[in-house]
Design an enzyme around this catalytic site. Structure first.
Site, PDB file in Angstrom:
ATOM      1  N   TYR A 179       0.829  -1.201   0.000  1.00 25.53           N
ATOM      2  CA  TYR A 179       0.000   0.000   0.000  1.00 25.53           C
ATOM      3  C   TYR A 179       0.860   1.245   0.000  1.00 25.53           C
ATOM      4  CZ  TYR A 179       0.784   0.888   5.032  1.00 25.53           C
ATOM      5  OH  TYR A 179       1.345   1.176   6.249  1.00 25.53           O
ATOM      6  N   ARG A 210       8.463   4.151  -4.460  1.00 25.87           N
ATOM      7  CA  ARG A 210       8.515   3.154  -3.389  1.00 25.87           C
ATOM      8  C   ARG A 210       7.540   2.013  -3.680  1.00 25.87           C
ATOM      9  NH1 ARG A 210       7.497   5.033   2.631  1.00 25.87           N
ATOM     10  NH2 ARG A 210       5.391   5.292   1.813  1.00 25.87           N
ATOM     11  N   ARG A 248      -7.996 -20.897  -2.240  1.00 29.55           N
ATOM     12  CA  ARG A 248      -6.903 -20.543  -1.332  1.00 29.55           C
ATOM     13  C   ARG A 248      -5.732 -21.492  -1.555  1.00 29.55           C
ATOM     14  NH1 ARG A 248      -5.152 -21.995   3.946  1.00 29.55           N
ATOM     15  NH2 ARG A 248      -4.173 -20.237   5.035  1.00 29.55           N
ATOM     16  N   LYS A 253       6.515  -2.086   1.938  1.00 30.49           N
ATOM     17  CA  LYS A 253       5.326  -1.519   2.587  1.00 30.49           C
ATOM     18  C   LYS A 253       4.129  -2.446   2.411  1.00 30.49           C
ATOM     19  CE  LYS A 253       3.083   3.010   3.070  1.00 30.49           C
ATOM     20  NZ  LYS A 253       3.149   3.116   4.522  1.00 30.49           N
ATOM     21  N   GLU A 313      11.620   2.183  14.635  1.00 36.54           N
ATOM     22  CA  GLU A 313      10.754   3.255  14.132  1.00 36.54           C
ATOM     23  C   GLU A 313       9.465   3.277  14.940  1.00 36.54           C
ATOM     24  OE1 GLU A 313       9.635   2.393  10.024  1.00 36.54           O
ATOM     25  OE2 GLU A 313       9.701   0.263  10.445  1.00 36.54           O
ATOM     26  N   LEU A 332      10.903   1.089   7.418  1.00 37.24           N
ATOM     27  CA  LEU A 332      10.339   1.551   6.151  1.00 37.24           C
ATOM     28  C   LEU A 332      11.094   2.815   5.728  1.00 37.24           C
ATOM     29  CD1 LEU A 332       7.972   0.968   4.138  1.00 37.24           C
ATOM     30  CD2 LEU A 332       6.866   2.939   5.190  1.00 37.24           C
TER      31      LEU A 332
HETATM   32  N1  PMP Z   1       7.457   3.590   9.151  1.00 41.77           N
HETATM   33  C1  PMP Z   1       6.331   2.859   9.150  1.00 41.77           C
HETATM   34  C2  PMP Z   1       6.327   1.544   9.847  1.00 41.77           C
HETATM   35  C3  PMP Z   1       5.172   3.342   8.523  1.00 41.77           C
HETATM   36  O1  PMP Z   1       4.053   2.609   8.522  1.00 41.77           O
HETATM   37  C4  PMP Z   1       5.201   4.627   7.910  1.00 41.77           C
HETATM   38  C5  PMP Z   1       3.978   5.210   7.249  1.00 41.77           C
HETATM   39  N2  PMP Z   1       3.333   4.352   6.429  1.00 41.77           N
HETATM   40  C6  PMP Z   1       6.403   5.355   7.928  1.00 41.77           C
HETATM   41  C7  PMP Z   1       7.508   4.799   8.552  1.00 41.77           C
HETATM   42  C8  PMP Z   1       6.506   6.710   7.304  1.00 41.77           C
HETATM   43  O2  PMP Z   1       6.547   6.619   5.895  1.00 41.77           O
HETATM   44  P1  PMP Z   1       6.028   7.816   4.992  1.00 41.77           P
HETATM   45  O3  PMP Z   1       6.804   9.027   5.404  1.00 41.77           O
HETATM   46  O4  PMP Z   1       6.375   7.396   3.598  1.00 41.77           O
HETATM   47  O5  PMP Z   1       4.580   7.960   5.233  1.00 41.77           O
END
Ligand code: PMP
Length: 286
Positions: free
Chosen positions: A33, A52, A101, A150, A182, A206
């Site tokens: 996503y 991305r 499935r 992601k 994070e 991410l």
């Molecule tokens: N880390 C994680 C685990 C996230 O889910 C997100 C947002 N989706 C981010 C960092 C930040 O990414 P972005 O700046 O691209 O929204």
């Protein structure tokens, strides 16, 4: 008011939108996503998110259902149809819905990917949370090892948010081997002696699109940036802290595990970066 959403080539009222029970996003969390913010009816860093997305798809060997240009058109069409001035566009691609499935990936020729997009109107610039700052708690990071992709496997981050809520905090920072990876849905930063410190890129986090933009703006403004892992202890002793994401921009963090940072109010570096990020994003939005 009912939204107009997009499902596999068709714009329709949200009540009519349906996905198969055999969809691999539903059965296996086999999907990726993106969330792109909208300011003044325009998209912030669309091409960063598109790049991305392509990378996430490539890492999972999943075909892209449409081109980047078509994706941009769909985003813009949804903004117009839903009269979005400020908010987000959510996009999800899954490996589609095979006939049954099965753990084995379906043949992409026979099973096209599922593509869904919808809008979320929301005030992003005016934010009481940004004025007050967030409190975060630390939680063990037990997610899988490819956090740079992601994917829609968001159960653990969702559980972390609930644990934070239960503890009376706003959010959680995840910690692995003593180092902060994070936030549940954002990248994490501390500031010490004027220096901005955030974890270096790798498979453990991410690669935030907002992170890339904020670090670029910080360097252009002659602010010192250090990309390296930092410990939870360092975070508790930091002068200030903040998070970044497409939907929160730059959001100050004022306490970690109950320990107040600085004077317990949003710090000057986070405030300045939030302003810089919003100004630059409004200017560059397409
Ligand atoms: N880390 C994680 C685990 C996230 O889910 C997100 C947002 N989706 C981010 C960092 C930040 O990414 P972005 O700046 O691209 O929204």
């Amino acid at each position: 008011m009912s939204r107009t959403v997009y499902v596999n080539g068709v714009y329709m009222p949200e009540e009519e939108a349906k996905v198969s029970i055999f969809d691999r996003g539903f059965l296996f969390a086999d999907g990726v996503y993106e969330v792109t913010s909208v300011l003044g009816g325009k998209l912030v860093d669309f091409h960063g998110h598109a790049r991305r997305l392509e990378r996430s798809l490539g890492e999972l060997d999943m075909p892209a259902p449409v081109t980047v240009e078509e994706l941009l058109d769909i985003h813009r069409e949804l903004i117009v149809r839903n009269e979005v001035t400020e908010g987000m566009i959510y996009l999800q691609i899954t490996r589609g819905a095979p006939a049954d499935r099965d753990f084995v990936f379906p043949d992409p020729e026979a099973t096209p990917p599922t593509l869904v997009l919808f809008t979320q109107s929301k005030a992003l610039i005016e934010s009481p949370a940004a004025e007050k700052g967030l409190s975060v708690i630390s939680i063990d990071d037990i997610r899988w090892g490819r956090r740079d992709i992601k994917t829609v496997q968001l159960l653990y981050p969702s559980m972390c948010k609930m644990m934070a809520k239960k503890a009376g905090a706003d959010d959680a920072w995840m910690v692995e081997d003593g180092f902060v990876t994070e936030g549940t849905s954002n990248n994490a930063y501390i500031v010490k002696g004027g220096k901005i410190i955030t974890r270096s890129l790798g498979t453990e986090i991410l690669h935030g699109i907002t992170r890339a933009a904020v670090l670029k703006f910080a360097r252009e403004a002659q602010m010192e940036v250090e990309e390296r892992p930092f410990t939870l202890e360092e975070a508790k002793q930091a002068d200030e802290a903040f998070i970044t994401s497409a939907s929160t921009f730059v959001m100050p963090v004022v306490s970690v595990d109950g320990v107040s940072l600085g004077d317990g109010t949003p710090g000057p570096v986070a405030r300045r970066l939030r302003e810089l990020y919003i100004d630059e994003s409004v200017k560059a939005a397409i």
